[in-house]
Design a protein around this motif. Sequence first.
Motif, PDB file in Angstrom:
ATOM      1  N   ARG A 124       0.823  -1.213   0.000  1.00  0.00           N
ATOM      2  CA  ARG A 124       0.000   0.000   0.000  1.00  0.00           C
ATOM      3  C   ARG A 124       0.854   1.259   0.000  1.00  0.00           C
ATOM      4  NH1 ARG A 124      -5.392  -0.625   1.316  1.00  0.00           N
ATOM      5  NH2 ARG A 124      -6.026  -2.778   1.720  1.00  0.00           N
ATOM      6  N   ASN A 127       2.356   1.884  -3.453  1.00  0.00           N
ATOM      7  CA  ASN A 127       1.362   2.411  -4.395  1.00  0.00           C
ATOM      8  C   ASN A 127       0.995   3.860  -4.078  1.00  0.00           C
ATOM      9  OD1 ASN A 127      -0.931   1.785  -6.503  1.00  0.00           O
ATOM     10  ND2 ASN A 127      -1.928   2.799  -4.796  1.00  0.00           N
ATOM     11  N   ASP A 128       0.679   4.129  -2.811  1.00  0.00           N
ATOM     12  CA  ASP A 128       0.125   5.435  -2.456  1.00  0.00           C
ATOM     13  C   ASP A 128       1.164   6.541  -2.501  1.00  0.00           C
ATOM     14  OD1 ASP A 128      -2.059   3.879  -2.092  1.00  0.00           O
ATOM     15  OD2 ASP A 128      -2.242   4.174   0.071  1.00  0.00           O
ATOM     16  N   ARG A 131       2.069   6.780  -6.641  1.00  0.00           N
ATOM     17  CA  ARG A 131       1.100   7.267  -7.633  1.00  0.00           C
ATOM     18  C   ARG A 131      -0.180   7.795  -7.017  1.00  0.00           C
ATOM     19  NH1 ARG A 131      -2.497   3.243  -9.817  1.00  0.00           N
ATOM     20  NH2 ARG A 131      -2.178   4.229 -11.849  1.00  0.00           N
ATOM     21  N   ARG A 133      -3.356   7.678  -3.913  1.00  0.00           N
ATOM     22  CA  ARG A 133      -4.447   6.749  -3.654  1.00  0.00           C
ATOM     23  C   ARG A 133      -5.266   6.532  -4.922  1.00  0.00           C
ATOM     24  NH1 ARG A 133      -6.984   6.784   1.077  1.00  0.00           N
ATOM     25  NH2 ARG A 133      -8.089   4.998   0.179  1.00  0.00           N
ATOM     26  N   ASP A 134      -5.956   5.407  -4.985  1.00  0.00           N
ATOM     27  CA  ASP A 134      -6.760   5.075  -6.166  1.00  0.00           C
ATOM     28  C   ASP A 134      -8.131   5.746  -6.086  1.00  0.00           C
ATOM     29  OD1 ASP A 134      -4.680   3.463  -7.101  1.00  0.00           O
ATOM     30  OD2 ASP A 134      -5.383   1.758  -5.933  1.00  0.00           O
ATOM     31  N   HIS A 137     -10.550   9.288  -9.545  1.00  0.00           N
ATOM     32  CA  HIS A 137     -11.824   9.356 -10.274  1.00  0.00           C
ATOM     33  C   HIS A 137     -12.844  10.221  -9.553  1.00  0.00           C
ATOM     34  CE1 HIS A 137     -12.254   6.102  -7.330  1.00  0.00           C
ATOM     35  NE2 HIS A 137     -13.538   6.365  -7.346  1.00  0.00           N
ATOM     36  N   ARG A 146      -2.175   9.175 -14.062  1.00  0.00           N
ATOM     37  CA  ARG A 146      -1.358   8.972 -12.872  1.00  0.00           C
ATOM     38  C   ARG A 146      -0.090   8.211 -13.251  1.00  0.00           C
ATOM     39  NH1 ARG A 146      -5.027   5.698  -9.347  1.00  0.00           N
ATOM     40  NH2 ARG A 146      -3.339   5.746  -7.830  1.00  0.00           N
ATOM     41  N   TRP A 292      -0.589  12.442  -7.647  1.00  0.00           N
ATOM     42  CA  TRP A 292      -1.166  11.955  -8.899  1.00  0.00           C
ATOM     43  C   TRP A 292      -0.386  12.433 -10.118  1.00  0.00           C
ATOM     44  CZ3 TRP A 292      -6.882  13.747  -7.740  1.00  0.00           C
ATOM     45  CH2 TRP A 292      -7.417  12.950  -6.724  1.00  0.00           C
ATOM     46  N   GLU A 530      -9.918   1.132   0.906  1.00  0.00           N
ATOM     47  CA  GLU A 530     -10.698   0.532  -0.154  1.00  0.00           C
ATOM     48  C   GLU A 530     -11.434  -0.693   0.382  1.00  0.00           C
ATOM     49  OE1 GLU A 530      -7.493   1.019  -0.264  1.00  0.00           O
ATOM     50  OE2 GLU A 530      -7.068   2.494  -1.819  1.00  0.00           O
TER      51      GLU A 530
END
Length: 541
Positions: A124, A127-128, A131, A133-134, A137, A146, A292, A530
């Motif tokens: 996590r 990733n965070d 790039r 957090r997901d 959108h 991203r 991002w 998530e």
Amino acid sequence: MPAVSASRSRLCSPLLVCLLFAVLAIQSVSAAPLPLAPADLSLTRTQPIPHWNQLRELYAGFPGPYLWHDADGNPDTPLIDSLLQALDTAVSQGLPASLYHDRQLTETQSVPTRDLLLSDALLRLVNDMGRGRDVAHLDRLWHLPRPELDTLALAITALQQRDPKQVIESLAPSALGYRQLVERYQHYRLLAAQPALPELPEMRLEPGDQAPEVPLLRSYLIRQGDAEPDPLADQTAPKLYDDQLVTAVRRFQQRQGLGVDGIVGPKTRAALMEPLAGKLAQIEANLERWRWLPRNLGDRYLLVSPAGYFLDLVEEGVVRFHARTISGRPHRPTPSFQSTLESLTVNPDWTVPRSIMRKDLIPKIVENPGWLAENNVRVERFDEGRWRSEDPMQVDWTNPGHIRLIQSPGPLNALGQMKFGMRNPFSIYLHDTPSKSLFEKPLRPFSSGCVRVEGIVALAQYLLAEDPRLSDWLSDAMSGPATSVRALSKPVPVYLVYLTAWVDPEGRLQFRPDIYGLDRPLLARLKVPEVEPYSALAVNH
């Protein structure tokens, strides 16, 4: 026929072998041993659900049942400490510790559970930090890609190098704007931890006034960093709203996007009273947007903020040119996207976008048929495959058909003296304006989406200075009325980014209202993990 069958057999055999190996590989990963089966993991409602597929792939790349403990269950303390330090770094940059299992990483007694949660936290964090957090959108106006990231490969590297801290910290944006905002965020975290000040009474203070609220006002401004302690004033004239405090209030007003008049009224008082937790959250939302963005913005680029109403030209990490801007109205917002300045037009004409023609200009023309001539606008109709001049008096303005409006170059032209062209699907560009008085407003959402730039001539001169040929062309073109266009010899990357909190070139932390309402939905999700449904998951109520 037998020969054909044999041929097919020879052709299919390698393919079948490849498919067999692929199936075996997939089965191997899916069957890779985890230190704990999903059905045996108990989580609270607020705890993030592990990424089981990635965890299986991660554990499949290493021998033994554990990644953070030896075979006997003894903790690999240096490796764990490195990850915990990376978590501290992430928290200091606006990411909540609860997203990475926080206390469970150290308080959980079960070795299999702890090992699994440490691994999930690593994935996590990679990733965070790398790039963001997901949740991009949730920003309906965000159109930038991203960063691409191989989370699994980076996690494996972090474990192989035994330095999760270094790997994770290296993924954070290196741009000056991000680093400065991180520093201010850490400062505001310290401020928020201090005891709250008493409520500031309703008041109206003008320079030179005497009031019992002045000492408390001074405390608020000192805490915000806009004033310095003044022992002499505290002793000799503690109730005087003196020049130093007026300067501090004006500085505070400017940083909040308020009218700068030095008068403490309802709006200034409300801004001073805003809880620091709200400011922290606002900074967190903007740090997330920075994550991002591409990690390599370029040696020379333009950063344009629709919410901050500014443009910065950055070279080698230093702001070389700063300008105030005008952005789109809330119902015609300026989106966030990436493009490149490719051309410069001097004395441009303006082909009115159809939406503006329909919604804004045709009603004006119906009300005042002379508006077209007064504003130097001509009408053209598309006929027999090309545009032809049209007499405005012959147009049925209630049903004008396939026409367009073009405003000729000149002092009334909506684009002003010049515009920079950049490719994008939104028909957005940077341009001048004849309405220069609007730049004096603290908040400037006045356009139909394009970005008006104060001092755009100086920006053009700066960008073209390295090319004597283009510099000479610019001087000549600006001296006459004719429209002239040139391609830039060195195209400049442009990033339009919705920023409501940032550090300006003078090092002052700036805040602006969330004019397009994009911060709130983002903040509502930033602290929420998530949700990945897993039927066999045991959840403690």
